[in-house]
Scaffold this motif. Structure first.
Motif, PDB file in Angstrom:
ATOM      1  N   LEU A  65       0.856  -1.184   0.000  1.00  0.00           N
ATOM      2  CA  LEU A  65       0.000   0.000   0.000  1.00  0.00           C
ATOM      3  C   LEU A  65       0.893   1.235   0.000  1.00  0.00           C
ATOM      4  O   LEU A  65       1.657   1.453   0.935  1.00  0.00           O
ATOM      5  N   ILE A  66       0.819   2.057  -1.055  1.00  0.00           N
ATOM      6  CA  ILE A  66       1.753   3.176  -1.196  1.00  0.00           C
ATOM      7  C   ILE A  66       1.097   4.552  -1.136  1.00  0.00           C
ATOM      8  O   ILE A  66       1.790   5.550  -0.868  1.00  0.00           O
ATOM      9  N   SER A  67      -0.214   4.651  -1.371  1.00  0.00           N
ATOM     10  CA  SER A  67      -0.852   5.965  -1.323  1.00  0.00           C
ATOM     11  C   SER A  67      -2.345   5.829  -1.097  1.00  0.00           C
ATOM     12  O   SER A  67      -2.926   4.754  -1.280  1.00  0.00           O
ATOM     13  N   ASN A  76       0.961  10.276  -0.818  1.00  0.00           N
ATOM     14  CA  ASN A  76       1.887   9.157  -0.729  1.00  0.00           C
ATOM     15  C   ASN A  76       2.139   8.800   0.732  1.00  0.00           C
ATOM     16  O   ASN A  76       2.379   9.681   1.558  1.00  0.00           O
ATOM     17  N   ILE A  77       2.088   7.505   1.079  1.00  0.00           N
ATOM     18  CA  ILE A  77       2.335   7.079   2.460  1.00  0.00           C
ATOM     19  C   ILE A  77       3.516   6.108   2.555  1.00  0.00           C
ATOM     20  O   ILE A  77       3.784   5.569   3.635  1.00  0.00           O
ATOM     21  N   ASP A  78       4.223   5.898   1.487  1.00  0.00           N
ATOM     22  CA  ASP A  78       5.371   4.984   1.471  1.00  0.00           C
ATOM     23  C   ASP A  78       6.514   5.609   2.272  1.00  0.00           C
ATOM     24  O   ASP A  78       7.067   6.639   1.870  1.00  0.00           O
ATOM     25  N   SER A  79       6.896   4.999   3.376  1.00  0.00           N
ATOM     26  CA  SER A  79       7.911   5.586   4.252  1.00  0.00           C
ATOM     27  C   SER A  79       9.304   5.625   3.622  1.00  0.00           C
ATOM     28  O   SER A  79      10.186   6.336   4.115  1.00  0.00           O
ATOM     29  N   GLU A 124      18.658  15.607   7.580  1.00  0.00           N
ATOM     30  CA  GLU A 124      17.659  14.674   8.076  1.00  0.00           C
ATOM     31  C   GLU A 124      16.362  14.936   7.331  1.00  0.00           C
ATOM     32  O   GLU A 124      15.970  16.094   7.117  1.00  0.00           O
ATOM     33  N   VAL A 125      15.689  13.863   6.917  1.00  0.00           N
ATOM     34  CA  VAL A 125      14.501  13.969   6.078  1.00  0.00           C
ATOM     35  C   VAL A 125      13.294  13.404   6.825  1.00  0.00           C
ATOM     36  O   VAL A 125      13.367  12.303   7.388  1.00  0.00           O
ATOM     37  N   LYS A 126      12.187  14.134   6.807  1.00  0.00           N
ATOM     38  CA  LYS A 126      10.948  13.684   7.436  1.00  0.00           C
ATOM     39  C   LYS A 126       9.818  13.737   6.414  1.00  0.00           C
ATOM     40  O   LYS A 126       9.641  14.733   5.709  1.00  0.00           O
ATOM     41  N   GLY A 127       9.041  12.667   6.344  1.00  0.00           N
ATOM     42  CA  GLY A 127       7.885  12.627   5.465  1.00  0.00           C
ATOM     43  C   GLY A 127       6.641  13.115   6.180  1.00  0.00           C
ATOM     44  O   GLY A 127       6.391  12.757   7.330  1.00  0.00           O
TER      45      GLY A 127
END
Length: 223
Positions: A65-67, A76-79, A124-127
């Motif tokens: 499940l990606i989005s 988009n929810i792909d971590s 540092e990257v945050k979604g």
């Protein structure tokens, strides 16, 4: 970032952090959720979702499940996606730099390190998937790990490095970014302190389709 073998489905329920039930072509399927966050505002019964079908026949679940759609907008929810998006941004903005993933500094491991000659940048990257009144917000749950990363970036700046905290807003319709004081005030206050300490705080929206995500435009960061 491009995905292959995309299928559309209807979200039914989430069994745990990793597993959900989705209706695909009229068949109820057990699928892997590529994000362990809460996502309560996205993964609701009846929501349209998009999945990538695996070509590995030995997998327990055929789909990732990606989005998910929220009011007709794909999020988009792909971590794993934010780091790919950031790397594309970094290559475009630092074309002559050496870009390394997963760089350790003291007791912190940051998502990326950019060596641009005289400029050395820990990143540092945050979604971000949470949206309130067109403002993208992070986090959607308390994150002590996030605070640790902020403190590490501050320490890097004190040691003479540059530092960047990059928020990848995984949707196109946010007009600004703000830390989520209501969910985790300590993180929000740490972010303000980081800004005052010289950490560059950046937020970008993304273009998101059924089979892709790419960075789009910078939005204001409201602290």
């Amino acid at each position: 970032m491009i995905y292959n073998n995309i299928r559309k489905g209807i979200f039914i329920e989430r069994k745990n952090r990793f597993i959900a039930m989705v209706l695909i072509d009229g068949v109820l399927q057990t699928v892997h959720v590529k994000n362990t966050g809460r996502l309560k505002e996205l993964l609701i019964e009846g929501a349209p979702v998009y999945l990538e079908k695996s070509d590995n026949p030995s997998r327990k679940t055929q789909y990732d499940l990606i989005s998910a759609e929220r009011e007709g907008v794909i999020v988009n929810i792909d971590s794993t996606a934010p780091n790919f998006v950031f790397e594309e941004w970094a290559k475009d903005n630092y074309p002559n730099a050496i870009i390394k993933r997963e760089k350790t500094y003291k007791d912190s491991r940051f998502d990326c390190f950019i060596d641009n000659g005289d400029e050395k940048i820990f990143c540092e990257v945050k979604g971000v998937t949470l949206l309130k009144n067109n403002i993208a917000m992070f986090p959607d749950a308390p994150t002590e790990r996030g605070i640790k990363h902020i403190n590490g970036l501050i320490d890097a700046v004190k040691s003479g490095y540059n530092a960047k905290l990059f928020f990848v807003i995984r949707m196109p319709d946010a007009t600004a970014f703000s830390p989520n004081y209501e969910t985790h005030r300590e993180f929000a206050e740490s972010l303000k302190y980081a800004k005052d300490s010289g950490v560059d705080i950046v937020a970008y929206t993304c273009k998101v389709g059924k089979n892709f995500i790419e960075y789009d435009k910078s939005v204001p960061v409201i602290l």
